[in-house]
Each structure stands twice: as C-alpha cells, then as structure tokens.
Design a protein around this motif. Structure first.
Motif, short mmCIF file in Angstrom:
data_model
loop_
_atom_site.label_atom_id
_atom_site.label_comp_id
_atom_site.label_asym_id
_atom_site.label_seq_id
_atom_site.Cartn_x
_atom_site.Cartn_y
_atom_site.Cartn_z
N LEU A 139 0.82 -1.20 0.00
CA LEU A 139 0.00 0.00 0.00
C LEU A 139 0.86 1.26 0.00
N ASP A 140 0.23 2.36 -0.33
CA ASP A 140 0.90 3.66 -0.33
C ASP A 140 0.56 4.36 0.98
N GLU A 141 1.58 4.84 1.67
CA GLU A 141 1.37 5.50 2.96
C GLU A 141 0.46 6.71 2.84
N MET A 142 0.55 7.42 1.73
CA MET A 142 -0.28 8.61 1.54
C MET A 142 -1.77 8.23 1.51
N ASP A 143 -2.12 7.12 0.89
CA ASP A 143 -3.52 6.67 0.87
C ASP A 143 -4.03 6.41 2.28
N ILE A 144 -3.17 5.83 3.10
CA ILE A 144 -3.56 5.53 4.49
C ILE A 144 -3.74 6.83 5.27
N ARG A 145 -2.82 7.75 5.10
CA ARG A 145 -2.91 9.03 5.82
C ARG A 145 -4.14 9.83 5.38
N ILE A 146 -4.45 9.81 4.09
CA ILE A 146 -5.64 10.51 3.60
C ILE A 146 -6.89 9.86 4.19
N SER A 147 -6.92 8.54 4.22
CA SER A 147 -8.07 7.83 4.80
C SER A 147 -8.20 8.14 6.28
N LEU A 148 -7.08 8.22 6.96
CA LEU A 148 -7.10 8.55 8.39
C LEU A 148 -7.60 9.97 8.61
N GLY A 149 -7.19 10.90 7.76
CA GLY A 149 -7.69 12.27 7.86
C GLY A 149 -9.19 12.34 7.61
N HIS A 150 -9.64 11.62 6.60
CA HIS A 150 -11.08 11.58 6.29
C HIS A 150 -11.86 10.97 7.46
N LEU A 154 -14.88 12.61 9.70
CA LEU A 154 -16.17 11.96 9.97
C LEU A 154 -16.45 11.89 11.46
N GLY A 155 -15.40 11.63 12.23
CA GLY A 155 -15.55 11.52 13.68
C GLY A 155 -15.63 12.86 14.38
N GLY A 156 -15.45 13.96 13.64
CA GLY A 156 -15.58 15.28 14.24
C GLY A 156 -14.30 15.81 14.87
N ASN A 157 -13.17 15.13 14.67
CA ASN A 157 -11.92 15.57 15.24
C ASN A 157 -11.13 16.36 14.18
N LEU A 158 -11.42 17.66 14.08
CA LEU A 158 -10.87 18.50 13.03
C LEU A 158 -9.36 18.72 13.16
N GLU A 159 -8.87 18.81 14.40
CA GLU A 159 -7.43 19.01 14.59
C GLU A 159 -6.62 17.83 14.07
N LYS A 160 -7.07 16.64 14.41
CA LYS A 160 -6.38 15.44 13.92
C LYS A 160 -6.52 15.30 12.42
N ALA A 161 -7.65 15.66 11.88
CA ALA A 161 -7.87 15.57 10.45
C ALA A 161 -6.92 16.50 9.71
N GLN A 162 -6.73 17.69 10.23
CA GLN A 162 -5.84 18.64 9.60
C GLN A 162 -4.40 18.16 9.66
N GLU A 163 -4.05 17.51 10.75
CA GLU A 163 -2.71 16.96 10.93
C GLU A 163 -2.38 16.00 9.81
#
Length: 163
Positions: A139-150, A154-163
């Motif tokens: 897998l590509d790490e960027m895909d995982i990080r984008i999915s984690l941000g998304h 969804l979970g409402g944690n905007l600070e972590k999403a921006q990270e």
C-alpha cells in the motif's frame, strides 16, 4: 482491411483462451487440499469476473465448507460481501484473515474502511495506525494518511484531520 480485423480478433481470442484460464489456475493453485473446494473457488472467481457477486459469494461459501482454513477464499468472500454492501459479513471475513495472517496489509486496510463505514471510528483509527507502524509493502502511505484524515473528519476531530 477485413483480413487484418479478422486476424486481430482471432489473435485476441487465442490469447484470451490461453492466458485467462492460466490466470485462474495460478490464483487457485493454493487451494489444493480438496477438489470440491478448488472447484467452488474457481466457480467463484469466474462469477466475480462476470460481475455475478451473489453467485460468487455462494460458490466461496461452499468452498469454505470444504476448506475453512484457506485465507484466500475468505478474502474473496469478504470482497464480495463489500460489493453486495454486507458490511457485517465483510468485517467477519477480514477479521478471520487477520487472526490467521496477522499482517496482511490489504485486508487490514479494507477492515479499517469497513469500520469507518459502520461508524466504528475508534477501531478504524486503530487499524490505520497499525498499518503505519510497519514498513508498507503493498500500500501507499499517503492513501492511508488521507483515509485517516477523512476518518477524523467523519468523527468530528478537526485538529487530527488537519494533521
């Protein structure tokens, strides 16, 4: 012009009749313990190729009855559950695979996606983070990080999403 067109179609037919069966045989060669399991697995692969996911699922379920340890069958079954929008079934199959094969990147990623679709954000985040703990082979790490941000959006944690 017509002879060339005929030649091209004939060549495509010959190649597909030679290459396509060898693809299925190669993929199914790991399932060798039980002929019935092998036959149902092949049927499932063919139904998948035709887009007949319910019939493929049924074939994989029959194959599992004969050989419940073959993780490849569980993987294909999990994919068909996803295609049929049966998220509980997909989760069950992917969890089984991870019990048998602890670090299967594709399966862990799919399980994380299933968790996020089912609004199990904490479990999804854990699976994504497990993927990031080790070097990635498929897998590509960027895909995982984008999915984690998304997921954090969804979970409402905007600070972590921006990270």
């Amino acid at each position: 012009m017509r002879p060339r067109l005929f030649f091209v179609f004939a060549l495509m037919f010959i190649l597909s009749s030679v290459l396509l069966p060898s693809f299925f045989i190669t993929e199914a060669s790991q399932i060798y313990q039980d002929t019935n399991s092998y036959q149902n697995y092949i049927r499932g692969l063919l139904f998948d190729r035709l887009g007949e996911y319910r019939q493929a699922k049924d074939a994989y379920l029959k194959a599992i009855k004969s050989d419940s340890q073959a993780w490849d069958i569980h993987y294909r079954l999990g994919l068909d559950y996803l295609r049929l929008n049966d998220l509980k079934g997909a989760e069950r199959e992917f969890k089984y695979i991870l019990r048998v094969r602890d670090y299967e990147e594709r399966v862990r990623f799919l399980l994380a996606l299933v968790y996020s679709y089912r609004a199990k954000y904490r479990q999804a985040e854990e699976e994504f983070n497990r993927l990031l703990e080790k070097p990635l082979l498929e897998l590509d790490e960027m895909d995982i990080r984008i999915s984690l941000g998304h997921l954090n959006l969804l979970g409402g944690n905007l600070e972590k999403a921006q990270e």
